[in-house]
Design a protein around this motif. Sequence first.
Motif, PDB file in Angstrom:
ATOM      1  N   THR B  16       0.856  -1.177   0.000  1.00 45.95           N
ATOM      2  CA  THR B  16       0.000   0.000   0.000  1.00 45.95           C
ATOM      3  C   THR B  16       0.894   1.229   0.000  1.00 45.95           C
ATOM      4  N   ALA B  17       0.374   2.294  -0.535  1.00 46.53           N
ATOM      5  CA  ALA B  17       1.154   3.522  -0.575  1.00 46.53           C
ATOM      6  C   ALA B  17       1.147   4.223   0.772  1.00 46.53           C
ATOM      7  N   ASP B  18       0.280   3.767   1.689  1.00 39.50           N
ATOM      8  CA  ASP B  18       0.235   4.398   3.011  1.00 39.50           C
ATOM      9  C   ASP B  18       0.662   3.421   4.095  1.00 39.50           C
ATOM     10  N   PRO B  19       1.956   3.447   4.436  1.00 42.25           N
ATOM     11  CA  PRO B  19       2.411   2.513   5.461  1.00 42.25           C
ATOM     12  C   PRO B  19       2.044   2.975   6.870  1.00 42.25           C
ATOM     13  N   GLY B  20       1.476   4.153   6.996  1.00 48.25           N
ATOM     14  CA  GLY B  20       1.225   4.718   8.316  1.00 48.25           C
ATOM     15  C   GLY B  20       0.298   3.860   9.170  1.00 48.25           C
ATOM     16  N   ARG B  21      -0.783   3.357   8.550  1.00 50.24           N
ATOM     17  CA  ARG B  21      -1.735   2.581   9.340  1.00 50.24           C
ATOM     18  C   ARG B  21      -1.114   1.286   9.849  1.00 50.24           C
ATOM     19  N   GLU B 286       9.031  14.934   5.364  1.00 50.99           N
ATOM     20  CA  GLU B 286       7.981  15.947   5.471  1.00 50.99           C
ATOM     21  C   GLU B 286       8.498  17.289   4.954  1.00 50.99           C
ATOM     22  N   PRO B 340       0.355   8.058  12.887  1.00 55.35           N
ATOM     23  CA  PRO B 340       0.560   7.283  11.646  1.00 55.35           C
ATOM     24  C   PRO B 340       1.302   8.048  10.566  1.00 55.35           C
ATOM     25  N   GLN B 341       0.930   9.316  10.344  1.00 54.75           N
ATOM     26  CA  GLN B 341       1.580  10.037   9.238  1.00 54.75           C
ATOM     27  C   GLN B 341       3.070  10.263   9.498  1.00 54.75           C
ATOM     28  N   ALA B 344       4.860   7.040   8.892  1.00 51.11           N
ATOM     29  CA  ALA B 344       4.950   6.815   7.445  1.00 51.11           C
ATOM     30  C   ALA B 344       6.054   7.658   6.826  1.00 51.11           C
ATOM     31  N   SER B 345       6.138   8.913   7.230  1.00 51.87           N
ATOM     32  CA  SER B 345       7.169   9.765   6.605  1.00 51.87           C
ATOM     33  C   SER B 345       8.561   9.343   7.073  1.00 51.87           C
ATOM     34  N   ARG B 348       9.423   6.331   4.982  1.00 52.69           N
ATOM     35  CA  ARG B 348       9.824   6.704   3.612  1.00 52.69           C
ATOM     36  C   ARG B 348      11.217   7.326   3.595  1.00 52.69           C
TER      37      ARG B 348
END
Lengths: 443, 443, 443
Positions: B16-21, B286, B340-341, B344-345, B348
């Motif tokens: 998924t493009a959103d690893p935050g969750r 970020e 989460p965000q 995620a950052s 990345r």
Amino acid sequence: MNEATRFPPGALPGDTADPGRALFALVARLFPICRSITGNGVRETLAILSEHVDIAVREVPTGTQVFDWTVPKEWTVRGAFLRTANGRTVVDFADSNLHLMNYSEPVLRRLSLEELRPHLHTLPDQPDLIPYRTSYYSRDWGFCMTHRDYLALPDEEYEVFIDTELADGALTYGEVFLPGETDREVLFSAHICHPSLANDNCSGLAVLALLAQTLARRRNRFGYRFLFAPGTIGALCWLAANEEATRRIDHGLVVSCIGDGGGPVYKRSRRGDAVIDRAVDAVRCEGRRVATVDFSPFGYDERQFCSPGFNLPVGLLQRSAFGSFPQYHTSADNLDLVQPQHLASSFRMILDIVEVLEGDWLPLNLSPKGEPQLGRRGLYSATGGHKVTSDVTMGYLWVLNLADGAHTLLDIARRSGLPFRDIAEAAARLKAGGLLADAGPSA
Amino acid sequence: MNEATRFPPGALPGDTADPGRALFALVARLFPICRSITGNGVRETLAILSEHVDIAVREVPTGTQVFDWTVPKEWTVRGAFLRTANGRTVVDFADSNLHLMNYSEPVLRRLSLEELRPHLHTLPDQPDLIPYRTSYYSRDWGFCMTHRDYLALPDEEYEVFIDTELADGALTYGEVFLPGETDREVLFSAHICHPSLANDNCSGLAVLALLAQTLARRRNRFGYRFLFAPGTIGALCWLAANEEATRRIDHGLVVSCIGDGGGPVYKRSRRGDAVIDRAVDAVRCEGRRVATVDFSPFGYDERQFCSPGFNLPVGLLQRSAFGSFPQYHTSADNLDLVQPQHLASSFRMILDIVEVLEGDWLPLNLSPKGEPQLGRRGLYSATGGHKVTSDVTMGYLWVLNLADGAHTLLDIARRSGLPFRDIAEAAARLKAGGLLADAGPSA
Amino acid sequence: MNEATRFPPGALPGDTADPGRALFALVARLFPICRSITGNGVRETLAILSEHVDIAVREVPTGTQVFDWTVPKEWTVRGAFLRTANGRTVVDFADSNLHLMNYSEPVLRRLSLEELRPHLHTLPDQPDLIPYRTSYYSRDWGFCMTHRDYLALPDEEYEVFIDTELADGALTYGEVFLPGETDREVLFSAHICHPSLANDNCSGLAVLALLAQTLARRRNRFGYRFLFAPGTIGALCWLAANEEATRRIDHGLVVSCIGDGGGPVYKRSRRGDAVIDRAVDAVRCEGRRVATVDFSPFGYDERQFCSPGFNLPVGLLQRSAFGSFPQYHTSADNLDLVQPQHLASSFRMILDIVEVLEGDWLPLNLSPKGEPQLGRRGLYSATGGHKVTSDVTMGYLWVLNLADGAHTLLDIARRSGLPFRDIAEAAARLKAGGLLADAGPSA
């Protein structure tokens, strides 16, 4: 060897203290000529420069392989215009050689405005100026015009007339070599491929031609080599033919955009700490220090001289840096931009750089244990106790203290903060007084 | 070898493009567990991380000598509370595992408040937070509580109940090794010994577990080694068992406090100029550059990796630096601090650092004399004369100019000021065009 | 060897914690004496200094060749005055020894004011002060006076009476050598040739004499050599006689103008990165850091010690830098400018520098793989989890981390930002704990 005889600081082109008029006159003669990377414009330019100094004219045949490149066909232009169907000329090479994209192939066609548009080059942000465009290595043709004229073009059919020729011939460049007392060399280079652009680079051609004329009248420690060659391919032709000779180059300068009132700006050699990179710090131009910027692999032929296979100690000297002034690569780079006084001050700055290169040497203190007694040699104030010491005395003390075989005069000038001339003068007197030996030129 | 295949930039955990969750969910599962430098909390944590990547679980017996240290007894905690004489519980391990000083010995006693006080730890300046305290190597016991509750304690007798056990057992750590195309390695390390502290270091454990999961699905040039080990003694156990292996480590990062919105802050390796120390400059998080600080011998396990006998090229990557945020080592380092965000950052950013390490190589210009003719290879604008040059072209020129065997792509990115990705892309195209050789990975 | 015994930090001259009174008393005794580069003033000064420490008095005969110089004739002054025709004394050596230009030749003449003027020295910008002037190596005579008195001179004939003698004799200098535990040396030097100038250099003579007295009572690792010598020619005499000995000098300081409230200012040695150049950074004076300036070849005898044939690691330590304070080389450099508390703080600063030089050594971590377990040695907090670490702990960690054979304690202090004393203390404890070896003194 007498330093003063070898390099009389006052001697200037035409034996006059004001080289500005002679330089400007030369720029004005070169300006109208349509130059390119090949062709008669280059030959005509070299013929004019040859009135000042003997130039060896080299011709490299079309098809010659130089490193990764091939010398292209020779380009000849006899005329070019764009006419409306009813015969009104809207663009004419006869008005400005910038109107024709350099290296345009021959064309004789009728085209609609829509078909024509991809071949029309303008500057929307500078609507009254004609841009300078080239297409040396990709077969194409085009007209350059003001954006104002472009917007006024009626939507009709146009006659395209481009009377050019791309044929086997040669690439032409000029070379001057002034032998020196040693086999070490200084390289000066100016590109000769731009058409009617005064600062970029009629100014560079004129300044270097008169510099060569001046240096030819003197005895110099270094040999001086001047290249007047088309950008990139011309420099590569010289490099390919002179790989051995490049090893003798101790210092070098590419000179362009040297006639306006900006800067000066010096782009360091790829080495970054070559003597030439430090020598420019020792001179002034119109009272200003030379701003220096780090090497980057975009610009003029320092790109080739500083390619990793050569990595020569060659920097780029300019007044306003290319790309940074609004007239750059437009019809506004004309005889209004270039001024006699700026040409003269640039010329003197380069002569001063030459003076630093010529006058730099490695002093050895022959009395290194303690200070020698300067007073009995008349080099020190007889009365002591003063609160400050003169720069002259400080010059002696700095030279003696750093004359350990690890510091050239240029190093000593930088370390002491004193002008190079003062350090050179102090060193000459100390040498005359038997206190210094000359361990040879710096390199 | 195809760079793009080797490291597809878009691939993220769970596809998924959103690893935050996914990252936050993992942090939330790890948070409640009572970890210490030994014991079942570590084993339970490793079992959860193993759902993402195969982890080799190592057990080092109590009493094992590792360098200057001895593996301590294993600590087990079954419960702990503090009760007033009338049976009111004032502190209970069941409410927060921070309440019990880590490694407290078993106690069953009645004490007056005065006798109790030396065993009560609070934060007077943060009266609503429970501090985190340990006493691994000195036999002791204690309760940690809010200063507000502490002030409200009635002056009476208390029942101390600490049902712990210190017995021969083992120290447990987890290790993942993903072989690479070469035998050179990158080390990632996160400490696994802290109880319910979310940022320090559930965040580091989660990010590295999912990083391992991601890298396991790809072909990598480097081998990747992940350590999930108790602070200090765990890292020392690994170092003692792998002295030879440390010689294969070219780059390393200790990761902690990586889930909040601060920073990022990077503490350089002891070497100070290792590739990893420069690689972090090439990425953003970020939108921000990574702030860097000099090495100092206090922090996490970079202390061990950078001890003078190893001196590995390992730095510390964090968001907010340890000790600098008010929640640090308190009950406020909880699931509200970690977002989460930000997870995620951070994830990345670390992937981008991996991309730099993987994508860095030492280019050799195969046409080093002058510039090669980029135009005929479609790598240069066909039309000349423009005022500025595109970053794409500048990328080619910088790579060619510095591809002399002394500059890696990372060096070229730093020197040119261009993004690493652009330099890597330019180098890949020049290599595809036969203009560059790959002299191997950087190290 | 016990560091504490070797260098008890509290011991000060006269066994008192306030050396200011003793130093000022000594300055006051030295102030009235008419010193020059030769003569009885130097001998009288050395006799007073000898009350504090045994001084070897060296006499170098007139005519002795020292490097590029020759020891001059010895100058004796019995009296000098300038009188109007009617017998009014307008300038008298008896009032101030600055009134007579140092090394004036004997004169007994009558001169008009016009004839006299070239021999009268004044300070037009400081009309109430008498300047200090010398003419050591050029036969001359002169009077120094206030500009106010000069302007008031009536235009008449004057009687010049200068009862001096220039005769074969000797140049006198004093030398103290305190042997150390090793054959390496520290050099301290103060010029002894200035007449009644309190800061320049009665202050330096007094501070070094009491420093020698203090160090003579201790065991020192280094030998300490003190020179009290006339400027330039005196230093050269010592250098010429001790060329071999200079190779044993690891550190050195020229001390002058050390009794006023300015600065401190340190001029680095010619090497620029000698240990002494870094040691001054580790001390404070009246709460201030020592400002440092780069070496320049003008000043005091560091000019000779740092001449390229010797290039000794010798800097210049001052409070207000010579030439920078308005009283410099005038009658205002008197006992009002020098203050007991400033002499005392300068003295303590130099003792602190000595402490750095004595206490610096090269530690080798005997447990370099990972951190050693400081806790079981009582060198680490038993309870963990605190937000900050004490400077004491940081001292241990820094020393251990950098004790790799490449960093002295002084290097570690600089790198860590911790005070030298704290680092030295941490190292001593680690060494006592068997964690460090002493790889020898730094040099």
